[in-house]
Design a protein around this motif. Sequence first.
Motif, PDB file in Angstrom:
ATOM      1  N   ALA A 199       0.502  -1.529   0.430  1.00  0.00           N
ATOM      2  CA  ALA A 199      -0.092  -0.068  -0.099  1.00  0.00           C
ATOM      3  C   ALA A 199       0.559   1.421   0.048  1.00  0.00           C
ATOM      4  CB  ALA A 199      -0.780   0.027   1.268  1.00  0.00           C
ATOM      5  N   GLU A 200       2.352   1.192   0.623  1.00  0.00           N
ATOM      6  CA  GLU A 200       3.376   2.095   0.725  1.00  0.00           C
ATOM      7  C   GLU A 200       3.216   3.232  -0.814  1.00  0.00           C
ATOM      8  OE1 GLU A 200       6.655   1.524   2.768  1.00  0.00           O
ATOM      9  OE2 GLU A 200       5.540   0.571   4.710  1.00  0.00           O
ATOM     10  N   ARG A 201       2.740   2.336  -1.822  1.00  0.00           N
ATOM     11  CA  ARG A 201       3.816   2.309  -3.602  1.00  0.00           C
ATOM     12  C   ARG A 201       1.923   3.013  -4.562  1.00  0.00           C
ATOM     13  NH1 ARG A 201       5.519  -2.495  -5.872  1.00  0.00           N
ATOM     14  NH2 ARG A 201       6.172  -3.261  -3.382  1.00  0.00           N
ATOM     15  N   GLY A 202       0.730   2.786  -3.315  1.00  0.00           N
ATOM     16  CA  GLY A 202      -0.224   2.840  -3.894  1.00  0.00           C
ATOM     17  C   GLY A 202      -1.210   4.705  -3.661  1.00  0.00           C
ATOM     18  N   ASN A 203      -2.155   4.489  -4.489  1.00  0.00           N
ATOM     19  CA  ASN A 203      -2.619   5.656  -3.900  1.00  0.00           C
ATOM     20  C   ASN A 203      -4.310   5.172  -4.310  1.00  0.00           C
ATOM     21  OD1 ASN A 203      -4.089   7.985  -4.242  1.00  0.00           O
ATOM     22  ND2 ASN A 203      -4.300   7.650  -6.409  1.00  0.00           N
ATOM     23  N   SER A 204      -3.983   6.400  -2.120  1.00  0.00           N
ATOM     24  CA  SER A 204      -5.403   5.452  -1.653  1.00  0.00           C
ATOM     25  C   SER A 204      -6.660   6.156  -2.201  1.00  0.00           C
ATOM     26  CB  SER A 204      -5.245   6.261   0.115  1.00  0.00           C
ATOM     27  OG  SER A 204      -4.646   7.142   0.225  1.00  0.00           O
ATOM     28  N   SER A 205      -6.667   7.078  -3.027  1.00  0.00           N
ATOM     29  CA  SER A 205      -8.103   7.702  -3.021  1.00  0.00           C
ATOM     30  C   SER A 205      -8.048   7.080  -4.840  1.00  0.00           C
ATOM     31  CB  SER A 205      -8.223   9.266  -3.072  1.00  0.00           C
ATOM     32  OG  SER A 205      -6.494   9.650  -3.168  1.00  0.00           O
ATOM     33  N   ALA A 206      -7.349   6.165  -5.212  1.00  0.00           N
ATOM     34  CA  ALA A 206      -7.722   5.217  -6.930  1.00  0.00           C
ATOM     35  C   ALA A 206      -9.327   4.686  -6.755  1.00  0.00           C
ATOM     36  CB  ALA A 206      -6.545   4.014  -7.188  1.00  0.00           C
ATOM     37  N   TYR A 207      -9.308   3.798  -5.904  1.00  0.00           N
ATOM     38  CA  TYR A 207     -10.221   3.622  -5.455  1.00  0.00           C
ATOM     39  C   TYR A 207     -10.700   4.234  -4.460  1.00  0.00           C
ATOM     40  CZ  TYR A 207      -8.642  -0.198  -8.674  1.00  0.00           C
ATOM     41  OH  TYR A 207      -8.045  -0.883  -9.861  1.00  0.00           O
ATOM     42  N   ASP A 208     -12.933   3.965  -4.207  1.00  0.00           N
ATOM     43  CA  ASP A 208     -13.164   4.865  -3.194  1.00  0.00           C
ATOM     44  C   ASP A 208     -14.319   3.653  -2.821  1.00  0.00           C
ATOM     45  OD1 ASP A 208     -14.996   6.825  -2.092  1.00  0.00           O
ATOM     46  OD2 ASP A 208     -16.289   7.276  -3.642  1.00  0.00           O
ATOM     47  N   PHE A 209     -13.710   2.835  -1.823  1.00  0.00           N
ATOM     48  CA  PHE A 209     -14.475   1.951  -1.296  1.00  0.00           C
ATOM     49  C   PHE A 209     -15.138   2.331  -0.235  1.00  0.00           C
ATOM     50  CE2 PHE A 209     -10.276  -1.208  -2.651  1.00  0.00           C
ATOM     51  CZ  PHE A 209     -11.083  -1.344  -3.517  1.00  0.00           C
ATOM     52  N   PRO A 210     -16.119   1.576  -0.312  1.00  0.00           N
ATOM     53  CA  PRO A 210     -17.729   2.638   1.421  1.00  0.00           C
ATOM     54  C   PRO A 210     -16.356   2.015   2.189  1.00  0.00           C
ATOM     55  CG  PRO A 210     -17.549  -0.062   0.534  1.00  0.00           C
ATOM     56  CD  PRO A 210     -16.508   0.288   0.121  1.00  0.00           C
ATOM     57  N   ARG A 211     -17.066   2.742   3.420  1.00  0.00           N
ATOM     58  CA  ARG A 211     -16.580   3.251   5.199  1.00  0.00           C
ATOM     59  C   ARG A 211     -17.694   2.392   5.874  1.00  0.00           C
ATOM     60  NH1 ARG A 211     -12.984   5.092   1.584  1.00  0.00           N
ATOM     61  NH2 ARG A 211     -11.295   5.947   2.232  1.00  0.00           N
ATOM     62  N   PRO A 212     -17.302   1.156   6.204  1.00  0.00           N
ATOM     63  CA  PRO A 212     -18.685   0.448   6.648  1.00  0.00           C
ATOM     64  C   PRO A 212     -18.567   1.185   7.583  1.00  0.00           C
ATOM     65  CG  PRO A 212     -16.842  -0.999   5.592  1.00  0.00           C
ATOM     66  CD  PRO A 212     -16.511   0.606   5.605  1.00  0.00           C
ATOM     67  N   MET A 213     -19.922   1.066   8.025  1.00  0.00           N
ATOM     68  CA  MET A 213     -20.998   1.573   9.778  1.00  0.00           C
ATOM     69  C   MET A 213     -20.125   2.885  10.514  1.00  0.00           C
ATOM     70  SD  MET A 213     -21.444  -2.028  11.420  1.00  0.00           S
ATOM     71  CE  MET A 213     -22.564  -1.496  12.690  1.00  0.00           C
ATOM     72  N   ILE A 214     -19.313   3.378   9.176  1.00  0.00           N
ATOM     73  CA  ILE A 214     -18.825   4.603  10.211  1.00  0.00           C
ATOM     74  C   ILE A 214     -19.767   5.966  10.333  1.00  0.00           C
ATOM     75  CG2 ILE A 214     -18.432   6.199   7.305  1.00  0.00           C
ATOM     76  CD1 ILE A 214     -15.663   6.616   8.926  1.00  0.00           C
TER      77      ILE A 214
END
Length: 344
Positions: A199-214
């Motif tokens: 994950a250190e080499r990836g873009n954390s906003s590339a996919y808009d995954f759900p934030r369950p129960m947030i």
Amino acid sequence: MRILAIETSCDDTAVSIVDVLAGERFRVLAHTSYSQVKTHRKYGGVVPEVAAREHAVMIVPTLRLAFEQARIPLGKVDVIAVTRGPGLMTSLRVGVETARTLSALWKKPLVGVNHIEGHLYSCWPVHGIRGVGKGERPKLPAIALIVSGGHTELILMKGQGQYKLLGRTRDDASGEAFDKVAKLLNLPYPGGPRLAKLAERGNSSAYDFPRPMIATHNLDFSFAGLKTAVRYAMPNRLTPKVKANLAASFQQSVIDVLTAKTLKAVKRYQPKSVLLGGGVAANKLLRQTLNAKLKNNSTKLFIAPLPLCTDNATMIAMAASFHAKRRRFDHWQTLRADPNWELC
Ligand code: KG4
Ligand code: ZN
């Protein structure tokens, strides 16, 4: 008081010898662990029967190693502590039966410890482990976020031995989610740390995954749906870049939820301290995010040092010391492993 502690709840055969000094300070004389990771890697996860057999083979050599490391004669301890649950029944049993035998043989008092209570105490200051600083003792009440392969729980620790469960996962634990998504990305077991590295080499906003129960009022979690979301987002061809982006976006989602719920608990209960423990507490982004969010808060954050994040027996000795001081002992004739033992 000198405590011998044994931990065999999952796939680590761990033995520690810890001196309890005045003022709730701890000095570690031995901190040993035999990890079964290599054995379980070929199955892609922990196989309980295989884990129990390895514990049975490794428990005596690990005990001997601990006494050698501590440079004390075999049996020269005051108390024997052992993880009694929760965990895998067949694994727990190896530790518990060993501790019962030693307690009867050496005529030493016995303390059965809850594994989750051990993870809480992994945030207490300790001397004698390389790379672990001393620090100060957490003030109570505290909110603890315990995140591991089997648990994701928010616990209010009002005082020593006084716990209230505030929230827990309704399906997969956070570490389990890391491991399952890592498997989808073809990373070898245990996937959590490898996924975090990727994950250190990836873009954390590339996919808009759900934030369950947030946004729910309660302090519960749910991670099973998130794993499914990752599966649906996976293209047919997994390039290294796509894998890194999936890993980073997934990790961000888990950490957003863990952080939001912890902050919600802090706002609600106004504790003096926040404790972060368990295998997933080794996650760099989780440590950094909680640190940043609590920086200007009067609540102080205590994070388990890396050697005490994964399962170990030092944390079991520390938790046991508080029971031993109050002379809350178990008897070797009646102590039993309990795979579903709830702390609160
Ligand atoms: O506490 P632990 O050693 O065993 C249990 O009691 O479950 O936790 C192991 C879990 C595994 O799921 C592993 O993948 C996860 O902790 N883990 C991590 C990281 N290091 C270990 N998850 C995310 N990021 C990490 N850096
Ligand atoms: Zn654990």
